[in-house]
Design a protein around this motif. Structure first.
Motif, PDB file in Angstrom:
ATOM      1  N   ALA A 132      38.329  47.919  42.095  1.00 20.41           N
ATOM      2  CA  ALA A 132      38.390  46.458  41.986  1.00 20.41           C
ATOM      3  C   ALA A 132      37.171  45.808  42.634  1.00 20.41           C
ATOM      4  O   ALA A 132      36.730  44.731  42.209  1.00 20.41           O
ATOM      5  CB  ALA A 132      39.677  45.940  42.636  1.00 20.41           C
ATOM      6  N   LEU A 133      36.624  46.452  43.670  1.00 21.95           N
ATOM      7  CA  LEU A 133      35.411  45.918  44.306  1.00 21.95           C
ATOM      8  C   LEU A 133      34.237  46.040  43.348  1.00 21.95           C
ATOM      9  O   LEU A 133      33.446  45.087  43.191  1.00 21.95           O
ATOM     10  CB  LEU A 133      35.124  46.674  45.607  1.00 21.95           C
ATOM     11  N   ILE A 134      34.118  47.177  42.697  1.00 21.18           N
ATOM     12  CA  ILE A 134      33.054  47.353  41.709  1.00 21.18           C
ATOM     13  C   ILE A 134      33.199  46.321  40.589  1.00 21.18           C
ATOM     14  O   ILE A 134      32.233  45.665  40.191  1.00 21.18           O
ATOM     15  CB  ILE A 134      33.076  48.778  41.144  1.00 21.18           C
ATOM     16  N   ASP A 135      34.397  46.141  40.093  1.00 25.85           N
ATOM     17  CA  ASP A 135      34.640  45.192  39.001  1.00 25.85           C
ATOM     18  C   ASP A 135      34.306  43.762  39.400  1.00 25.85           C
ATOM     19  O   ASP A 135      33.899  42.950  38.562  1.00 25.85           O
ATOM     20  CB  ASP A 135      36.102  45.272  38.553  1.00 25.85           C
ATOM     21  N   MET A 151      43.393  41.930  45.894  1.00 29.22           N
ATOM     22  CA  MET A 151      42.694  41.326  47.033  1.00 29.22           C
ATOM     23  C   MET A 151      41.345  40.775  46.591  1.00 29.22           C
ATOM     24  O   MET A 151      40.743  41.237  45.618  1.00 29.22           O
ATOM     25  CB  MET A 151      42.477  42.362  48.137  1.00 29.22           C
ATOM     26  N   SER A 152      40.845  39.802  47.317  1.00 28.18           N
ATOM     27  CA  SER A 152      39.487  39.321  47.069  1.00 28.18           C
ATOM     28  C   SER A 152      38.492  40.375  47.527  1.00 28.18           C
ATOM     29  O   SER A 152      38.817  41.272  48.315  1.00 28.18           O
ATOM     30  CB  SER A 152      39.243  38.017  47.825  1.00 28.18           C
ATOM     31  N   ALA A 153      37.249  40.269  47.045  1.00 29.68           N
ATOM     32  CA  ALA A 153      36.214  41.223  47.449  1.00 29.68           C
ATOM     33  C   ALA A 153      36.015  41.197  48.955  1.00 29.68           C
ATOM     34  O   ALA A 153      35.868  42.245  49.598  1.00 29.68           O
ATOM     35  CB  ALA A 153      34.910  40.920  46.722  1.00 29.68           C
ATOM     36  N   ASP A 154      36.031  40.007  49.544  1.00 27.88           N
ATOM     37  CA  ASP A 154      35.848  39.893  50.993  1.00 27.88           C
ATOM     38  C   ASP A 154      36.976  40.585  51.755  1.00 27.88           C
ATOM     39  O   ASP A 154      36.738  41.255  52.764  1.00 27.88           O
ATOM     40  CB  ASP A 154      35.762  38.424  51.407  1.00 27.88           C
ATOM     41  N   ASP A 155      38.201  40.410  51.256  1.00 28.88           N
ATOM     42  CA  ASP A 155      39.334  41.046  51.929  1.00 28.88           C
ATOM     43  C   ASP A 155      39.276  42.567  51.778  1.00 28.88           C
ATOM     44  O   ASP A 155      39.623  43.306  52.707  1.00 28.88           O
ATOM     45  CB  ASP A 155      40.654  40.515  51.360  1.00 28.88           C
TER      46      ASP A 155
END
Length: 321
Positions: free
Chosen positions: A29-32, A292-296
């Motif tokens: 999800a972070l990559i996306d 989750m958000s990228a920051d989280d």
């Protein structure tokens, strides 16, 4: 090795974190989350997958570096994980090394180079840098040390030793690696009864003989796997002036008790690597969610890595007590 040993003393922690980002260890999800940002910056849509990974890998690395700086003395980025992404990945490798150094970490570039002649001299520029117009060396890679394959013998090592000496840097030569099939070559018996890895160990001790620092260790270190504790202990006696980089702790099965014999009587002489066990620690955290958000996500990655690094430090401390 004096710089590395001072960093270990400052943190009271003989461990190094391997920064080996892959799709298996970086949250998908972070990559996306970087896809749209990257899509706006590239002309060819075919470049998006590599570029978004390069961006995600750097942000992932930066979060971990910020979390472990001051806890561990060093990081070890494995260049293959970055080269797999092409030019964008190489940029991420260089940026990661530079950022780690800016945060006070010793950077050990796991590049495993090995060749002879002009090719070895070119590879050795990882340490020696490139001559700039003002006559000074331009440090393109921001590494304090690199790993080197000794299979080609002295011709493949001397250019790295010369570059390390000139640039006040270090190198680690593969001696007894942690992978299971290493015995196919490294344990071959020679005519005089010694094993091949023992012969390489003797060469490494000799290659560094003219570079011994105030710590009593040379610039030419050795890679000795945690999965070979008895051989590692014997190599410690055989190589009194050679500092060890010890992979294989954690995910590969090596324990703190296994590596204890690779340290000298003062509790120095080695630094132990963990990669997936620290950078992938977030996967064992029940707080993760793809929503989750990228920051989280990055916050969770960072806090999990910090906790894992502290646990490894305490584990090694107990084994060395």
């Amino acid at each position: 090795m004096d710089k590395l040993i001072e960093a270990i003393k400052a943190t009271q922690n003989p461990s190094v974190v391997g920064l080996d980002p892959t799709d298996q260890v970086v949250p998908a999800a972070l990559i996306d989350s970087f896809r749209e940002e990257v899509a706006d910056q590239v002309d060819d849509p075919a470049e998006i997958p590599a570029m978004q990974r390069a961006v995600a890998y750097f942000e992932f690395n930066r979060a971990i570096i910020d979390a472990i700086a001051g806890i561990v003395p060093a990081v070890k980025p494995q260049i293959a994980m970055y080269e797999a992404l092409g030019p964008a990945g190489v940029d991420t490798y260089e940026m990661t090394c530079e950022y780690a150094q800016s945060q006070g970490l010793y950077v050990l570039g796991d590049v495993k180079r090995g060749d002879i002649g002009s090719t070895a001299a070119a590879y050795a520029k990882h340490l020696g840098g490139l001559a700039a117009n003002n006559g000074e060396a331009l440090d393109l890679w921001h590494e304090d040390a690199v790993t080197v394959n000794p299979y080609l013998g002295t011709d493949g090592i001397t250019p790295f030793v010369d570059a390390a000496q000139a640039a006040d840097k270090d190198m680690f030569v593969l001696v007894r690696t942690s992978n299971p099939s290493s015995k196919e070559i490294q344990e071959l018996e020679l005519a005089d009864g010694t094993r091949l890895y023992e012969r390489v160990a003797d060469l490494v001790e000799g290659w560094g003989a003219d570079t011994i620092g105030a710590s009593g260790y040379s610039r030419v270190g050795a890679v000795v796997g945690a999965t070979h504790p008895e051989q590692g202990k014997q190599l410690r006696e055989r190589m009194p002036h050679t500092f060890f980089l010890v992979p294989g702790y954690g995910a590969q099965g090596g324990t703190a008790a296994d590596v204890a014999g690779m340290f000298d009587e003062q509790g120095s002489g080695a630094i132990v690597n963990s990669s997936r066990g620290i950078i992938g620690a977030w996967r064992k955290n029940g707080g993760y969610s793809d929503g989750m958000s990228a920051d989280d996500m990055l916050g969770l990655v960072a806090s999990s890595a910090r906790d894992a690094a502290l646990a490894m430090r305490d584990d090694l401390e107990a084994a060395l007590a």
